[in-house]
Design an enzyme around this catalytic site. Structure first.
Site, PDB file in Angstrom:
ATOM      1  N   LYS A   1     -11.486   7.571 -39.028  1.00 36.77           N
ATOM      2  CA  LYS A   1     -10.075   7.561 -38.642  1.00 36.77           C
ATOM      3  C   LYS A   1      -9.837   6.744 -37.382  1.00 36.77           C
ATOM      4  O   LYS A   1      -8.703   6.334 -37.101  1.00 36.77           O
ATOM      5  CB  LYS A   1      -9.585   8.993 -38.431  1.00 36.77           C
TER       6      LYS A   1
ATOM      7  N   ASP B   1      -5.136  16.972 -40.334  1.00 33.33           N
ATOM      8  CA  ASP B   1      -6.168  17.982 -40.575  1.00 33.33           C
ATOM      9  C   ASP B   1      -7.221  17.932 -39.480  1.00 33.33           C
ATOM     10  O   ASP B   1      -8.154  18.715 -39.489  1.00 33.33           O
ATOM     11  CB  ASP B   1      -6.846  17.754 -41.932  1.00 33.33           C
TER      12      ASP B   1
END
Length: 409
Positions: free
Chosen positions: A76, A121
């Site tokens: 990410k 998340d």
């Protein structure tokens, strides 16, 4: 469960998709990212696992290890900063801003009133918080009920303000949009929805750096893909679209077979394949694979996946845990690896397919197959990792160091 996608194309990469995601923009993003001090300068390792390949009955098995990409611990770190840079460039078009200067923090005074926000998340929120702190803007992260306190603390450590809701991931996405509209914040999300595609596109474009490194590290001959099969994690579909689109554009009709893996209870991409459109999951969406516990596919990502993913499959949480343990154990020829819950999904999918000869045959897996899996994260939640593997990440890394030392000798 396994579903073959009859809509998958073996044609060259379509121009209409190239207008959204393309190698040129991915390489530009990669060049910008090279200036961020939170990313390691060198490519992440592409490990060959010969013992695992022999045990599973394939010709080659390679694992791209994104745990070493950054102190942030996951892939990410490639998406959020690129999306934030491109957002700032769009917001201040007349200032002739230097992307390198942005990611080096040279425009902090100008950005002090900018607030960005996202649901997460865990890993995307941490990457966005870190990027926001680097650039000099403020960050608000919305967490749903199933995000662990450990992951919350990791995000807060990068200066983000945390807002908790009682619902699931998709409800946190809705709350983020509401808060942004109410407060004048800018949503930097990795999932698209109606009227919101530019930033998710930019996030996916950042993920193309992974595919670019894979091509550089593995090409057999000019234009020939080193792999026959590539397993990609599901989630909302951003990673799969970012990596698959790059490899499809590079290899065209000779692209590898793409197989997307997601949790049984968060099967939004599997259901999308069934319905032929971006759809919602049918399960509880509460999986130990936290990064893949998404209830609704990204419509933008689905445009790519619908045309190039050959198979969609689901696995159980126990499959992921077993894969984490096997990868941590290592062997004489296979390096011990710290692979997080979501990071293990691709490898777990490969194991599951090869335990069923009919399903393996349906996906073309055999003794000549050259398989790539991507570990998208390390131990981003260390206590969860230890509970799953029965060993701390530091202990596995210690054994990894001994393995590397013995291999060099």
């Amino acid at each position: 469960m396994l579903m073959t996608n009859k809509r998958a194309s073996r044609a060259d990469y379509p121009d209409e998709l190239k207008a959204i995601l393309n190698v040129e923009s991915a390489e530009q993003s990669r060049a910008w990212l090279s200036n961020w001090n939170l990313l390691n300068a060198c490519a992440t390792p592409l490990w060959d696992l010969p013992d695992a390949a022999a045990r599973l009955g394939v010709a080659r098995l390679s694992l791209k290890d994104e745990s070493t990409r950054s102190p942030l611990g996951s892939f990410k770190a490639l998406g959020a900063p690129i999306a934030l840079i491109r957002l700032v460039l769009r917001l201040w078009p007349g200032h002739d801003l230097d992307p390198k200067g942005l990611i080096e923090g040279r425009y902090k005074d100008m950005l002090t009133n900018l607030v960005v926000t996202s649901a997460t998340d865990g890993n995307h929120g941490k990457a966005l918080a870190a990027a926001a702190r680097t650039l000099g803007c403020h960050c608000v992260i919305v967490l749903h009920a199933n995000v662990s306190v450990e992951r919350e603390q990791a995000i807060a450590a990068y200066g983000a303000r945390i807002i908790r809701i009682s619902g699931n991931y998709d409800e946190s996405v809705e709350e983020t949009a509401r808060l942004a509209k109410e407060n004048g914040w800018h949503v930097v999300s990795d999932t698209s929805y109606e009227g919101y595609e530019a930033i998710p596109r930019d996030v996916m474009q950042g993920y193309g750096a992974i595919a670019a490194e894979i091509v550089e590290q593995s090409e057999r001959h000019a234009g020939e893909c080193a792999f026959t099969h590539v397993f990609l994690q599901g989630g909302v579909g951003g990673l799969a679209a970012g990596v698959a689109s790059y490899l499809w554009e590079i290899h065209g009709r000779k692209r590898p077979r793409f197989i997307v893996v997601e949790p049984q209870q968060a099967d939004c991409l599997y259901q999308s394949a069934r319905e032929g459109r971006a759809a919602k999951a049918t399960g509880s969406v509460d999986s130990i694979m936290a990064g893949l516990a998404c209830g609704e596919a990204s419509p933008l990502a689905w445009r790519f996946l619908d045309q190039c993913v050959d198979d969609f499959m689901t696995i159980g949480d126990n499959d992921a845990i077993a894969a984490m343990r096997r990868l941590a154990a290592g062997t004489g020829a296979d390096i011990p690896l710290v692979v997080g819950e979501s990071g293990a999904a691709g490898y777990a999918g490969l194991e599951a397919l090869l335990q069923d000869s009919q399903r393996a045959q349906a996906t073309g897996l055999n003794g000549d197959s050259r398989v790539l899996v991507i570990s998208t994260e390390g131990a981003t939640a260390p206590t969860v990792y230890e509970a799953c593997v029965g060993e701390t990440a530091d202990s596995v890394l210690s054994r990894q160091a001994h393995w590397l030392d013995a291999t060099v000798r």
